[in-house]
Design an enzyme around this catalytic site. Structure first.
Site, short mmCIF file in Angstrom:
data_model
loop_
_atom_site.label_atom_id
_atom_site.label_comp_id
_atom_site.label_asym_id
_atom_site.label_seq_id
_atom_site.Cartn_x
_atom_site.Cartn_y
_atom_site.Cartn_z
N LYS A 32 2.42 -7.10 1.32
CA LYS A 32 1.31 -6.14 0.16
C LYS A 32 1.81 -6.55 -1.15
O LYS A 32 2.54 -6.88 -1.83
CB LYS A 32 1.17 -4.54 0.34
CG LYS A 32 -0.05 -4.34 -0.06
CD LYS A 32 0.45 -2.67 0.04
CE LYS A 32 1.17 -1.87 -0.83
NZ LYS A 32 0.39 -1.48 -1.84
N ASP A 59 -4.13 -5.34 -1.44
CA ASP A 59 -4.37 -3.70 -1.74
C ASP A 59 -5.43 -3.69 -2.74
O ASP A 59 -4.59 -3.25 -3.84
CB ASP A 59 -3.09 -2.90 -1.46
CG ASP A 59 -2.96 -1.75 -1.79
OD1 ASP A 59 -4.35 -0.70 -1.32
OD2 ASP A 59 -2.10 -1.15 -1.97
N LYS A 61 -7.89 -2.09 -3.26
CA LYS A 61 -9.34 -0.28 -2.51
C LYS A 61 -10.48 -1.05 -3.44
O LYS A 61 -10.72 -0.27 -4.53
CB LYS A 61 -8.20 0.55 -3.61
CG LYS A 61 -6.47 0.84 -2.45
CD LYS A 61 -6.05 1.71 -3.04
CE LYS A 61 -4.76 2.29 -2.70
NZ LYS A 61 -3.68 1.40 -3.13
N ASP A 64 -17.41 0.02 -4.82
CA ASP A 64 -18.41 -0.67 -5.95
C ASP A 64 -19.43 -0.04 -4.88
O ASP A 64 -19.39 -0.09 -3.99
CB ASP A 64 -18.04 -1.09 -6.67
CG ASP A 64 -19.24 -1.14 -7.88
OD1 ASP A 64 -19.61 -1.02 -8.19
OD2 ASP A 64 -18.22 -2.10 -8.24
N THR A 119 -3.25 9.95 -1.41
CA THR A 119 -2.42 11.55 -0.84
C THR A 119 -1.76 11.85 -2.31
O THR A 119 -1.20 12.36 -2.11
CB THR A 119 -0.28 10.56 -0.19
OG1 THR A 119 -0.34 9.25 -1.49
CG2 THR A 119 -1.26 10.25 0.98
N ARG A 211 10.45 0.37 -2.26
CA ARG A 211 11.10 0.59 -2.48
C ARG A 211 13.13 0.36 -1.76
O ARG A 211 13.99 0.39 -1.93
CB ARG A 211 11.49 1.46 -3.73
CG ARG A 211 10.29 1.06 -4.57
CD ARG A 211 9.65 2.77 -5.47
NE ARG A 211 9.51 3.31 -4.64
CZ ARG A 211 8.80 4.23 -4.77
NH1 ARG A 211 8.61 4.85 -6.46
NH2 ARG A 211 7.45 5.08 -4.67
O1 C5P Z 1 8.33 2.31 -2.78
P1 C5P Z 1 7.54 2.54 -1.25
O2 C5P Z 1 7.81 2.12 -0.64
O3 C5P Z 1 6.79 4.07 -2.32
O4 C5P Z 1 6.20 1.82 -1.44
C1 C5P Z 1 4.60 2.81 -0.94
C2 C5P Z 1 4.05 1.39 -0.99
O5 C5P Z 1 2.60 1.62 -0.38
C3 C5P Z 1 3.01 1.24 -2.61
O6 C5P Z 1 3.08 0.23 -3.58
C4 C5P Z 1 2.08 2.11 -3.44
O7 C5P Z 1 1.14 2.54 -3.67
C5 C5P Z 1 1.32 2.39 -2.08
N1 C5P Z 1 0.31 3.12 -1.48
C6 C5P Z 1 1.29 5.14 -0.99
N2 C5P Z 1 0.79 5.93 -0.63
C7 C5P Z 1 -0.83 5.77 0.17
C8 C5P Z 1 -1.28 3.78 -0.75
C9 C5P Z 1 -0.71 3.21 -0.73
O8 C5P Z 1 2.34 4.97 -1.54
N3 C5P Z 1 -1.61 6.72 -0.17
#
Ligand code: C5P
Length: 232
Positions: A32, A59, A61, A64, A119, A211
């Site tokens: 992603k 990603d 998003k 517009d 979220t 992460r």
């Molecule tokens: O590091 P981690 O596993 O938390 O990363 C989750 C990824 O998913 C990040 O790129 C974050 O921006 C994205 N994301 C999220 N929650 C959402 C939409 C996207 O954590 N509702």
């Protein structure tokens, strides 16, 4: 649709991204690319990662007026990404226009999924700031239905919502779910998390993992752990 793990490459530069991807000598993970990396490096980063053989979820998003989103989506489609996304809050006409913009002359197009409510928006914020006075889950399901009506392929949602989205929108409507953590891992800033195994049980089609893989001591082992627990 084959279940797969998507690695969130939340890096600030191409150099750091390639350094990470170079660790994967035996597999080509689905990745992603988010706003940070895209805005830092431009479309070339997408072309380069594609050339290396990875599938890409871009990603960005979009949100517009329909005509602007349609034209922007046509550009993203030309980059040959595999999944892209927009905010369902832009409305059904905007989502329909996005599908039109993405569709290539030969009728093919990348998958298109919608963000329902972020979220980071909870019930209180939604009521006080957005003036939407309905239960959050009802809003999420309604936005998911709108996305389906507009011809989209699925939504980004919490893994805990994936089962309900499938109930409302059907088994073929994709659920792409971040918020994944190993049972013994740090939760960090994510609120409602689940493990890859549990996400599969609930019905996620793709898990987005950042992460727990990118910050792991051995990212390749962490990726394989996710694939073993989740993917087909
Ligand atoms: O590091 P981690 O596993 O938390 O990363 C989750 C990824 O998913 C990040 O790129 C974050 O921006 C994205 N994301 C999220 N929650 C959402 C939409 C996207 O954590 N509702």
């Amino acid at each position: 649709m084959k279940k797969d793990v998507i690695i969130a490459c939340d890096f600030s530069s191409a150099e750091k991204t390639y350094e990470f991807l170079d660790k994967f000598t035996e597999e080509k993970p689905f990745v992603k690319i988010g706003m940070e990396l895209f805005y830092a490096e431009g479309p070339q980063i997408v072309r380069e990662i594609k050339k290396r053989g990875h599938k890409i979820f871009l990603d960005l998003k979009l949100h517009d007026i329909p005509n602007t989103v349609k034209k922007a989506m046509a550009v993203l489609s030309g980059l040959d990404v595999d999944i892209c996304n927009l905010h369902a809050g832009g409305g059904i006409d905007m989502m329909k226009a996005a599908v039109e913009g993405l569709t290539r002359e030969d009728g093919t197009r990348p998958l298109l999924i919608a963000v329902t409510q972020l979220t980071s928006i909870d019930q209180t914020r939604m009521e006080n700031e957005l003036l939407i006075e309905k239960p959050l889950e009802e809003v999420v399901m309604s936005y998911a239905s709108n996305a389906k009506k507009a011809g989209l392929d699925g939504v980004v949602c919490s893994p805990l919502e994936a089962g309900k989205v499938h109930e409302v929108c059907g088994d073929d409507f994709l659920t792409v779910t971040p918020g994944i953590r190993f049972a013994d891992g740090a939760v960090g800033d994510q609120q409602r998390v689940t493990t890859p195994k549990k996400a599969r049980e609930i019905g996620s089609d793709f898990i987005v993992v950042g992460r727990p893989i990118t910050a792991a001591e051995d990212p390749v082992a962490a990726y394989r752990h996710c694939m073993n627990d989740f993917a087909d």
